[in-house]
Design a protein around this motif. Structure first.
Motif, PDB file in Angstrom:
ATOM      1  N   ALA A  24      11.830   6.481   4.080  1.00 19.79           N
ATOM      2  CA  ALA A  24      12.944   6.964   3.493  1.00 19.79           C
ATOM      3  C   ALA A  24      13.951   5.846   2.769  1.00 19.79           C
ATOM      4  N   ASP A  25      14.032   4.709   3.297  1.00 21.34           N
ATOM      5  CA  ASP A  25      15.050   3.826   2.348  1.00 21.34           C
ATOM      6  C   ASP A  25      14.183   3.400   0.878  1.00 21.34           C
ATOM      7  N   ARG A  26      12.800   3.618   0.993  1.00 24.11           N
ATOM      8  CA  ARG A  26      12.304   2.902  -0.172  1.00 24.11           C
ATOM      9  C   ARG A  26      11.821   3.892  -1.352  1.00 24.11           C
ATOM     10  N   LYS A  27      11.696   5.352  -0.935  1.00 20.81           N
ATOM     11  CA  LYS A  27      11.258   6.334  -1.844  1.00 20.81           C
ATOM     12  C   LYS A  27      12.259   6.285  -2.961  1.00 20.81           C
ATOM     13  N   PRO A  28      13.641   6.379  -2.671  1.00 21.20           N
ATOM     14  CA  PRO A  28      14.976   6.603  -3.659  1.00 21.20           C
ATOM     15  C   PRO A  28      14.563   5.313  -4.605  1.00 21.20           C
ATOM     16  N   GLN A  29      14.298   4.200  -4.006  1.00 18.79           N
ATOM     17  CA  GLN A  29      14.415   2.976  -4.901  1.00 18.79           C
ATOM     18  C   GLN A  29      13.195   2.740  -5.912  1.00 18.79           C
ATOM     19  N   ILE A  30      12.302   3.215  -5.257  1.00 16.57           N
ATOM     20  CA  ILE A  30      10.732   3.465  -6.303  1.00 16.57           C
ATOM     21  C   ILE A  30      11.129   4.429  -7.310  1.00 16.57           C
ATOM     22  N   ALA A  31      11.692   5.385  -7.024  1.00 13.62           N
ATOM     23  CA  ALA A  31      12.159   6.418  -8.231  1.00 13.62           C
ATOM     24  C   ALA A  31      13.108   5.859  -8.951  1.00 13.62           C
ATOM     25  N   VAL A  32      13.994   5.069  -8.696  1.00 19.21           N
ATOM     26  CA  VAL A  32      15.026   4.389  -9.811  1.00 19.21           C
ATOM     27  C   VAL A  32      14.076   3.476 -10.445  1.00 19.21           C
ATOM     28  N   GLU A  33      13.342   2.500  -9.784  1.00 16.73           N
ATOM     29  CA  GLU A  33      12.438   1.368 -10.406  1.00 16.73           C
ATOM     30  C   GLU A  33      11.690   1.965 -11.576  1.00 16.73           C
ATOM     31  N   ALA A  34      10.879   3.218 -11.300  1.00 15.34           N
ATOM     32  CA  ALA A  34      10.250   4.072 -12.290  1.00 15.34           C
ATOM     33  C   ALA A  34      11.014   4.533 -13.264  1.00 15.34           C
ATOM     34  N   GLY A  35      12.162   4.868 -13.196  1.00 16.10           N
ATOM     35  CA  GLY A  35      13.086   5.477 -14.137  1.00 16.10           C
ATOM     36  C   GLY A  35      12.833   6.922 -14.007  1.00 16.10           C
ATOM     37  N   LYS A  36      12.592   7.470 -12.731  1.00 14.89           N
ATOM     38  CA  LYS A  36      12.517   8.835 -12.567  1.00 14.89           C
ATOM     39  C   LYS A  36      13.783   9.325 -12.054  1.00 14.89           C
ATOM     40  N   ALA A  37      14.672   8.757 -11.409  1.00 19.94           N
ATOM     41  CA  ALA A  37      15.741   9.036 -10.641  1.00 19.94           C
ATOM     42  C   ALA A  37      17.195   8.234 -11.433  1.00 19.94           C
ATOM     43  N   PRO A  38      18.301   8.924 -11.279  1.00 16.79           N
ATOM     44  CA  PRO A  38      19.522   8.183 -11.789  1.00 16.79           C
ATOM     45  C   PRO A  38      20.095   7.055 -10.841  1.00 16.79           C
ATOM     46  N   VAL A  93       0.738  -1.055   0.118  1.00 22.31           N
ATOM     47  CA  VAL A  93       0.199  -0.039   0.095  1.00 22.31           C
ATOM     48  C   VAL A  93       0.856   1.265   0.157  1.00 22.31           C
ATOM     49  N   ILE A  94       1.896   1.548   0.916  1.00 26.13           N
ATOM     50  CA  ILE A  94       2.712   2.521   1.003  1.00 26.13           C
ATOM     51  C   ILE A  94       3.505   2.708  -0.355  1.00 26.13           C
ATOM     52  N   ASP A  95       3.988   1.434  -1.012  1.00 27.91           N
ATOM     53  CA  ASP A  95       4.617   1.583  -2.272  1.00 27.91           C
ATOM     54  C   ASP A  95       3.715   2.132  -3.131  1.00 27.91           C
ATOM     55  N   GLY A  96       2.509   1.819  -3.221  1.00 29.91           N
ATOM     56  CA  GLY A  96       1.537   2.177  -4.212  1.00 29.91           C
ATOM     57  C   GLY A  96       1.166   3.784  -4.214  1.00 29.91           C
ATOM     58  N   ILE A  97       1.101   4.185  -2.871  1.00 28.52           N
ATOM     59  CA  ILE A  97       0.900   5.562  -2.950  1.00 28.52           C
ATOM     60  C   ILE A  97       2.246   6.373  -3.137  1.00 28.52           C
ATOM     61  N   VAL A 135       1.098   0.511  13.616  1.00 27.60           N
ATOM     62  CA  VAL A 135       2.716   0.413  13.370  1.00 27.60           C
ATOM     63  C   VAL A 135       3.208   1.769  13.891  1.00 27.60           C
ATOM     64  N   SER A 136       4.578   1.791  14.452  1.00 29.99           N
ATOM     65  CA  SER A 136       5.072   2.678  14.864  1.00 29.99           C
ATOM     66  C   SER A 136       5.466   3.689  13.684  1.00 29.99           C
ATOM     67  N   TYR A 137       5.551   5.216  14.099  1.00 32.92           N
ATOM     68  CA  TYR A 137       5.934   6.229  13.230  1.00 32.92           C
ATOM     69  C   TYR A 137       7.120   5.853  12.566  1.00 32.92           C
ATOM     70  N   SER A 138       8.075   5.920  13.577  1.00 31.80           N
ATOM     71  CA  SER A 138       9.518   5.700  13.454  1.00 31.80           C
ATOM     72  C   SER A 138      10.028   4.436  12.363  1.00 31.80           C
ATOM     73  N   MET A 139       9.347   3.431  12.683  1.00 30.06           N
ATOM     74  CA  MET A 139       9.346   2.195  11.697  1.00 30.06           C
ATOM     75  C   MET A 139       8.982   2.517  10.398  1.00 30.06           C
ATOM     76  N   PHE A 140       8.109   3.121  10.413  1.00 34.15           N
ATOM     77  CA  PHE A 140       7.143   3.643   9.165  1.00 34.15           C
ATOM     78  C   PHE A 140       8.055   4.696   8.143  1.00 34.15           C
ATOM     79  N   ARG A 141       8.563   5.726   9.019  1.00 32.84           N
ATOM     80  CA  ARG A 141       9.420   6.730   8.445  1.00 32.84           C
ATOM     81  C   ARG A 141      10.705   6.255   7.789  1.00 32.84           C
ATOM     82  N   ARG A 142      11.206   5.305   8.560  1.00 36.26           N
ATOM     83  CA  ARG A 142      12.573   4.661   8.205  1.00 36.26           C
ATOM     84  C   ARG A 142      12.294   3.863   6.871  1.00 36.26           C
ATOM     85  N   TYR A 143      11.078   3.085   6.812  1.00 35.51           N
ATOM     86  CA  TYR A 143      10.917   2.255   5.506  1.00 35.51           C
ATOM     87  C   TYR A 143      10.524   3.300   4.407  1.00 35.51           C
TER      88      TYR A 143
END
Length: 120
Positions: A73-87, A29-33, A63-71
């Protein structure tokens, strides 16, 4: 005891299997958003806090906010790379054996040698 007598170095530890997290059911769900936000105008993108509140309100996540925020922060750049929106960023470690390379700065030098000014 036998292992300690045979070798002074301990055996390397076995890697532990990843532990399940309370966030696992909601990762899709988070990745979809976040994927939907890639094409949204800047002012309409979700903040991390807004995604967290949507997760609680719409999906009843506990879920805790800190665990969510950490996920996120790690996943956002990966999703951008997977979509071809980031180098894709790559790190290539460089190793140089001692004495095989040298760095030299070239420039004019003036030295007083045996009372006489010498430049080269």
């Amino acid at each position: 005891m036998r292992k300690a007598l045979d070798s002074a170095w301990p055996e390397p530890r076995k890697p532990l299997p990843p532990r399940p997290s309370a966030l696992d059911p909601y990762k899709a769900v988070i990745d979809g958003i976040q994927r939907a936000d890639l094409d949204a105008p800047r002012k309409q993108r979700h903040t991390v806090t807004r995604i967290f509140h949507r997760l609680i309100e719409e999906h009843g996540a506990d879920v805790s906010y800190s665990m969510f925020r950490r996920y996120v922060a790690d996943r956002k750049p990966q999703i951008a790379v997977e979509a071809g929106k980031a180098p894709v960023e790559a790190f290539i470690p460089q190793t140089h054996p001692p004495g095989m390379e040298a760095e030299v700065d070239f420039g004019d030098v003036a030295v007083r040698l045996a009372g006489e000014l010498v430049s080269w």
